[in-house]
Scaffold this motif. Sequence first.
Motif, PDB file in Angstrom:
ATOM      1  N   VAL A 199       5.795  10.935   0.079  1.00  0.00           N
ATOM      2  CA  VAL A 199       4.401  11.528  -0.446  1.00  0.00           C
ATOM      3  C   VAL A 199       4.052  12.783   0.126  1.00  0.00           C
ATOM      4  CG1 VAL A 199       2.250  10.927  -0.554  1.00  0.00           C
ATOM      5  CG2 VAL A 199       3.654   9.151  -0.470  1.00  0.00           C
ATOM      6  N   ASP A 200       4.148  13.754  -0.754  1.00  0.00           N
ATOM      7  CA  ASP A 200       3.745  15.264  -0.518  1.00  0.00           C
ATOM      8  C   ASP A 200       2.480  15.499  -0.828  1.00  0.00           C
ATOM      9  OD1 ASP A 200       6.206  16.135   0.772  1.00  0.00           O
ATOM     10  OD2 ASP A 200       7.130  15.614  -1.247  1.00  0.00           O
ATOM     11  N   MET A 201       1.512  15.976   0.069  1.00  0.00           N
ATOM     12  CA  MET A 201       0.168  16.592  -0.289  1.00  0.00           C
ATOM     13  C   MET A 201       0.238  17.959  -0.705  1.00  0.00           C
ATOM     14  SD  MET A 201      -2.422  14.950   2.475  1.00  0.00           S
ATOM     15  CE  MET A 201      -3.773  15.549   1.582  1.00  0.00           C
ATOM     16  N   ASP A 202       0.106  18.191  -2.058  1.00  0.00           N
ATOM     17  CA  ASP A 202       0.000  19.577  -2.602  1.00  0.00           C
ATOM     18  C   ASP A 202      -1.378  19.658  -3.175  1.00  0.00           C
ATOM     19  OD1 ASP A 202       0.320  21.916  -3.702  1.00  0.00           O
ATOM     20  OD2 ASP A 202       1.575  21.168  -5.267  1.00  0.00           O
ATOM     21  N   PRO A 208       0.823  -1.160   0.003  1.00  0.00           N
ATOM     22  CA  PRO A 208      -0.221  -0.038   0.032  1.00  0.00           C
ATOM     23  C   PRO A 208       0.790   1.360   0.102  1.00  0.00           C
ATOM     24  CG  PRO A 208       0.011  -1.239   2.273  1.00  0.00           C
ATOM     25  CD  PRO A 208       0.854  -1.864   1.242  1.00  0.00           C
ATOM     26  N   LEU A 209       0.539   2.306  -0.760  1.00  0.00           N
ATOM     27  CA  LEU A 209       1.096   3.633  -0.685  1.00  0.00           C
ATOM     28  C   LEU A 209       0.571   4.664   0.608  1.00  0.00           C
ATOM     29  CD1 LEU A 209       3.015   5.389  -2.286  1.00  0.00           C
ATOM     30  CD2 LEU A 209       1.095   6.218  -3.395  1.00  0.00           C
ATOM     31  N   MET A 210       1.618   4.621   1.367  1.00  0.00           N
ATOM     32  CA  MET A 210       1.175   5.358   2.711  1.00  0.00           C
ATOM     33  C   MET A 210       1.856   6.725   2.736  1.00  0.00           C
ATOM     34  SD  MET A 210      -0.374   2.743   4.109  1.00  0.00           S
ATOM     35  CE  MET A 210      -0.583   3.167   5.676  1.00  0.00           C
ATOM     36  N   ALA A 211       0.958   7.511   3.292  1.00  0.00           N
ATOM     37  CA  ALA A 211       1.464   8.894   3.778  1.00  0.00           C
ATOM     38  C   ALA A 211       1.182   9.013   5.213  1.00  0.00           C
ATOM     39  CB  ALA A 211       0.711  10.024   2.851  1.00  0.00           C
ATOM     40  N   ARG A 213       2.170  14.059  -4.472  1.00  0.00           N
ATOM     41  CA  ARG A 213       3.406  13.805  -5.211  1.00  0.00           C
ATOM     42  C   ARG A 213       4.237  12.782  -4.578  1.00  0.00           C
ATOM     43  NH1 ARG A 213       3.282  17.711  -8.879  1.00  0.00           N
ATOM     44  NH2 ARG A 213       1.714  19.417  -8.632  1.00  0.00           N
ATOM     45  N   VAL A 214       4.595  11.900  -5.378  1.00  0.00           N
ATOM     46  CA  VAL A 214       5.166  10.840  -4.796  1.00  0.00           C
ATOM     47  C   VAL A 214       6.729  10.867  -5.513  1.00  0.00           C
ATOM     48  CG1 VAL A 214       5.445   8.252  -4.756  1.00  0.00           C
ATOM     49  CG2 VAL A 214       3.037   9.332  -4.660  1.00  0.00           C
TER      50      VAL A 214
END
Length: 349
Positions: A174-177, A119-122, A182-183
């Motif tokens: 992982v950055d939230m913009d 899973p892709l986690m942030a 943005r990974v």
Amino acid sequence: MTDDPASPPHAASVSRSRRLVILVAAVLLVVSIGVIVGVRAVSEQGDDTAEMLVGSWDGRQITFVSVLASTVVFFVIVCAIPARRWWLAVFLPLRFLAFCAILPAGFLAAVVSENTIVPLMANGCSTGYVVRESTPWRHTTIDILRPDGFVATAVDSELRRGGEHPFAEGDYRVDMDGDTLRVRTYPSGTPSFALPVVLDMGEQCGSTFGRESPSTAPPTTAPPLPDSDEGPAPAPVSDSRDDIARMVQLTIDAAEAPVTDTEGVPVTAPAASDLPCDGTTAYDLAIRTDDNAASYAAILDAWTAEGYAEDRAMQEDLRDNGVVRLSARDRSSIDGLMHFSLTADCRVP
């Protein structure tokens, strides 16, 4: 001397066992073929962008394992069916071909078993995506999938040389913009993906490395250059391309000359105007010198002398001043190179 033929009860028992084996194998063969057809039917949905996803098993893994199972049970069937007299002329080649089919099916099943799906986690929160990394021939294909029940839709894909699995190893950020995730992977910084936000993760789900410990993440409140290992507080987002370009040049200058890339070409720093600034900016170096160990230590000392806080993660040295973040890894024993990834939040005024 008298003949002692096999007793009728024993022959009947063998016949019943043979019929039972054939029946069970036939059922398994039908099930395996049904699974293959079902996975194929799912993959034909959505212009071939959809596929079966059951836990950490994707459609390709399910298909090849089912192919292996079907070849094995088919071999059992043709061996269990009694063949007498001239029927042997048909069944012996069929048994040989069935056995030979097991070998490539087993090889393909072993190849796809190397796939990883995570899973892709942030910041410990699910993003609603999973990442598949497959390395059939030392080149990693990275696919971003969005699961919905047992069906996943392919969102983006990237090919990476080297056979690494950065997402399975947790080497990503992982950055939230706004409405975009943005990974970026580390230490190379590529591949990078821009994905739409599909889950409401809340403010607690900010940016993170996949395996980043709380001590390596810049806290929201901290003095600019503390004496502790917590790192500096993030600075307000601005155009940080000049900072990245300057620190790339400092990294090259601190290394022992000559500084070359994997092809032996001299390495130069980029111009600030050549760097992206779309919420984040980054630059990656993969360099070698005549003495990588001495150069690596000198580079880290140069970053520390610039006032960057020191930190250490798994096989990784980190530096941060609240604006620019450095991920450094000396992989001289693997590929003969030192890898540096410089990143920063960036927004043009």
